[in-house]
Design a protein around this motif. Structure first.
Motif, short mmCIF file in Angstrom:
data_model
loop_
_atom_site.label_atom_id
_atom_site.label_comp_id
_atom_site.label_asym_id
_atom_site.label_seq_id
_atom_site.Cartn_x
_atom_site.Cartn_y
_atom_site.Cartn_z
N GLU A 1 1.24 4.30 -2.72
CA GLU A 1 1.02 5.70 -2.37
C GLU A 1 2.24 6.56 -2.72
OE1 GLU A 1 -1.69 7.09 -1.27
OE2 GLU A 1 -2.95 5.40 -0.71
N GLU B 1 -12.74 -4.15 -2.80
CA GLU B 1 -13.16 -3.42 -1.61
C GLU B 1 -14.28 -4.18 -0.91
OE1 GLU B 1 -14.29 0.51 -2.69
OE2 GLU B 1 -12.30 1.06 -3.41
N SER C 1 -3.24 10.90 4.32
CA SER C 1 -2.89 10.99 2.90
C SER C 1 -3.25 12.36 2.36
CB SER C 1 -3.64 9.90 2.10
OG SER C 1 -3.33 9.98 0.74
N GLU D 1 -5.53 2.36 8.65
CA GLU D 1 -5.66 3.79 8.93
C GLU D 1 -4.39 4.50 8.47
OE1 GLU D 1 -8.69 4.05 12.74
OE2 GLU D 1 -6.53 4.04 13.12
N LYS E 1 -7.43 8.78 7.89
CA LYS E 1 -8.43 8.21 6.97
C LYS E 1 -8.43 6.69 7.12
CE LYS E 1 -7.31 8.01 2.65
NZ LYS E 1 -6.99 8.41 1.26
N ARG E 2 -9.62 6.11 7.14
CA ARG E 2 -9.76 4.66 7.24
C ARG E 2 -9.92 4.08 5.84
NH1 ARG E 2 -13.38 2.38 11.99
NH2 ARG E 2 -11.73 3.54 13.05
N GLN E 3 -9.13 3.07 5.54
CA GLN E 3 -9.16 2.46 4.22
C GLN E 3 -9.49 0.98 4.33
OE1 GLN E 3 -6.71 3.88 1.25
NE2 GLN E 3 -6.35 1.94 0.20
N ARG E 4 -10.44 0.52 3.51
CA ARG E 4 -10.85 -0.89 3.51
C ARG E 4 -10.46 -1.53 2.18
NH1 ARG E 4 -14.53 2.04 6.35
NH2 ARG E 4 -15.22 1.19 8.35
N ASP E 5 -9.81 -2.67 2.25
CA ASP E 5 -9.39 -3.40 1.05
C ASP E 5 -9.62 -4.88 1.25
OD1 ASP E 5 -8.03 -1.37 -0.80
OD2 ASP E 5 -6.97 -0.99 1.07
N LEU F 1 0.83 -1.21 0.00
CA LEU F 1 0.00 0.00 0.00
C LEU F 1 0.86 1.26 0.00
CD1 LEU F 1 -2.80 1.35 0.19
CD2 LEU F 1 -2.62 1.15 2.68
#
Length: 222
Positions: free
Chosen positions: A109, A222, A178, A175, A196-200, A105
């Protein structure tokens, strides 16, 4: 006090002393304790006054059932992976998946997928690098910081017996902070102070029983 009473008191004191000594050596037992299981090996019947019980070697694999339902297709696939590669451990795999998620990840980024190329399948690598290329063409850069993982959950598993390839799908909730900047360094999206919370949902695959221990990211969602 009569001599008989004195003798009884002395005997009681000796009995109490012996009980305390036995407890100090043997310990104490509280509640229900399972009877010893025969170690003669194989399947055998232990007969009781009313029922017969089958004693079967093995039993439930907690390394599997801690993550998926016992008897499910995913559990059967994980068990098949363990047969193909006895050293495979689901808990250890998930620990590696946590590290791989952060590493891949953040490489995405930061716009540098080359450092994780060995851990990503070719088509996924191309998809990631295409997005990075589009960002660069627009003069955009991302300043990201990984905070941590809120949750990691194994959601599915499959095993191809012909190719001996195992595939495990994992849901991540991460989390991070970004910020997207344009060519002049101006912030066009995000807030460096906002987490920011990121779901993958990522799928990893590997041919079991080979010398290469590395799993590859083969699908994302997702």
């Amino acid at each position: 006090m009569s001599s008989a009473v004195i003798q009884l008191l002395v005997l009681a004191g000796i009995a109490i002393f012996l009980i305390l000594r036995l407890r100090s050596v043997l310990g104490t037992r509280e509640g229900f304790e399972k009877p010893p299981v025969s170690t003669t090996g194989g399947n055998e019947r232990v007969r009781g006054p009313r029922r017969d019980f089958e004693v079967i070697e093995g039993g439930i694999d907690r390394d599997i059932t801690d993550h998926v339902d016992d008897g499910s297709d995913a559990a059967k696939a994980l068990a098949a992976m363990k047969i193909a590669e006895p050293g495979f451990n689901v808990g250890e795999f998930l620990q590696g998946a946590r590290a791989a998620y952060e590493m891949i990840l953040m490489a995405f980024e930061q716009g540098d997928m080359e450092q994780v190329k060995d851990f990503v399948a070719d088509d996924v690598y191309e998809a990631f690098t295409d997005v990075i290329r589009q960002r660069e063409e627009q003069g955009l850069t991302i300043d990201a910081n990984f905070v941590g993982l809120r949750d990691v959950q194994l959601v599915d598993a499959s095993f191809d017996r012909d190719s001996q390839t195992g595939e495990v799908t994992v849901r991540f909730v991460g989390e991070l902070t970004s910020v997207v900047r344009n060519a002049t360094g101006e912030v066009v999206e995000g807030d460096p102070q906002e987490i920011k919370r990121q779901r993958d949902v990522w799928s990893f695959a590997r041919q079991m029983g080979t010398g290469d221990p590395n799993w590859q990211l083969v699908a994302t969602g997702e």
